[in-house]
Design a protein around this motif. Structure first.
Motif, mmCIF file in Angstrom:
data_model
loop_
_atom_site.group_PDB
_atom_site.id
_atom_site.type_symbol
_atom_site.label_atom_id
_atom_site.label_comp_id
_atom_site.label_asym_id
_atom_site.label_seq_id
_atom_site.Cartn_x
_atom_site.Cartn_y
_atom_site.Cartn_z
ATOM 1 N N UNK A 113 31.531 53.410 41.838
ATOM 2 C CA UNK A 113 31.202 54.454 42.820
ATOM 3 C C UNK A 113 30.216 53.944 43.878
ATOM 4 N N UNK A 114 29.852 52.672 43.805
ATOM 5 C CA UNK A 114 28.894 52.096 44.740
ATOM 6 C C UNK A 114 29.529 51.852 46.107
ATOM 7 N N UNK A 115 28.773 52.157 47.155
ATOM 8 C CA UNK A 115 29.184 51.889 48.532
ATOM 9 C C UNK A 115 27.953 51.429 49.305
ATOM 10 N N UNK A 116 28.163 50.510 50.232
ATOM 11 C CA UNK A 116 27.109 50.087 51.145
ATOM 12 C C UNK A 116 27.709 50.039 52.538
ATOM 13 N N UNK B 60 33.819 46.838 43.024
ATOM 14 C CA UNK B 60 34.434 46.813 41.696
ATOM 15 C C UNK B 60 33.427 46.217 40.730
ATOM 16 N N UNK B 61 33.463 46.681 39.500
ATOM 17 C CA UNK B 61 32.739 46.061 38.405
ATOM 18 C C UNK B 61 33.726 45.151 37.696
ATOM 19 N N UNK B 62 33.263 43.976 37.282
ATOM 20 C CA UNK B 62 34.119 43.056 36.539
ATOM 21 C C UNK B 62 33.921 43.256 35.046
ATOM 22 N N UNK C 281 30.009 43.018 34.501
ATOM 23 C CA UNK C 281 29.210 42.554 35.636
ATOM 24 C C UNK C 281 29.310 43.633 36.722
ATOM 25 N N UNK C 282 28.354 44.576 36.745
ATOM 26 C CA UNK C 282 28.446 45.715 37.662
ATOM 27 C C UNK C 282 28.463 45.305 39.135
ATOM 28 N N UNK C 283 29.379 45.899 39.868
ATOM 29 C CA UNK C 283 29.456 45.754 41.334
ATOM 30 C C UNK C 283 29.512 44.293 41.778
ATOM 31 N N UNK C 284 30.187 43.446 41.026
ATOM 32 C CA UNK C 284 30.234 42.012 41.327
ATOM 33 C C UNK C 284 31.303 41.640 42.348
ATOM 34 N N UNK C 285 32.137 42.595 42.730
ATOM 35 C CA UNK C 285 33.156 42.344 43.747
ATOM 36 C C UNK C 285 33.087 43.460 44.777
ATOM 37 N N UNK D 11 33.110 38.103 46.111
ATOM 38 C CA UNK D 11 32.372 38.168 44.844
ATOM 39 C C UNK D 11 30.943 37.676 45.003
ATOM 40 N N UNK D 12 30.088 38.110 44.072
ATOM 41 C CA UNK D 12 28.713 37.644 43.963
ATOM 42 C C UNK D 12 28.242 37.910 42.560
#
Length: 93
Positions: free
Chosen positions: A40-43, A54-56, A63-67, A86-87
């Motif tokens: 549900x994350x947005x920036x 996306x979470x991986x 890995x939350x919010x890694x993509x 990715x990060x």
């Protein structure tokens, strides 16, 4: 061929990479669906637009919010339409 690896698993692979601000954007179809979980994350980026994440999940590790991706990038960033970057520990090589 460029690969994205996390937790010892290749999660994306492509020879069609767009690099923006040092980040490799993979075509969405080159990313494994089975490792992506909606987030549900947005920036917001002033010139690219609103990013979604996306979470991986690989082998039970998360890995939350890694993509991230831009569903509707602004015109200045149209080359990343339909692409994912990715990060957070994902190795791109």
């Amino acid at each position: 061929m460029t690969t994205a690896t996390w937790n010892g698993t290749v999660i994306a692979e492509s020879d069609d990479i767009v690099t923006v601000e040092g980040n490799a954007y993979f075509p969405r179809e080159s990313v494994r669906d089975d490792v992506l979980r909606p987030s549900s994350t947005h920036t917001t980026c002033p010139w690219k637009g609103r990013a979604s994440y996306y979470t991986l999940e690989v082998d039970g590790r998360v890995n939350p919010d890694a993509a991230w991706f831009y569903p509707q990038p602004k015109d200045a960033a149209k080359e990343i339409t339909g692409r994912v970057a990715f990060w957070r520990g994902v190795e791109v090589s």
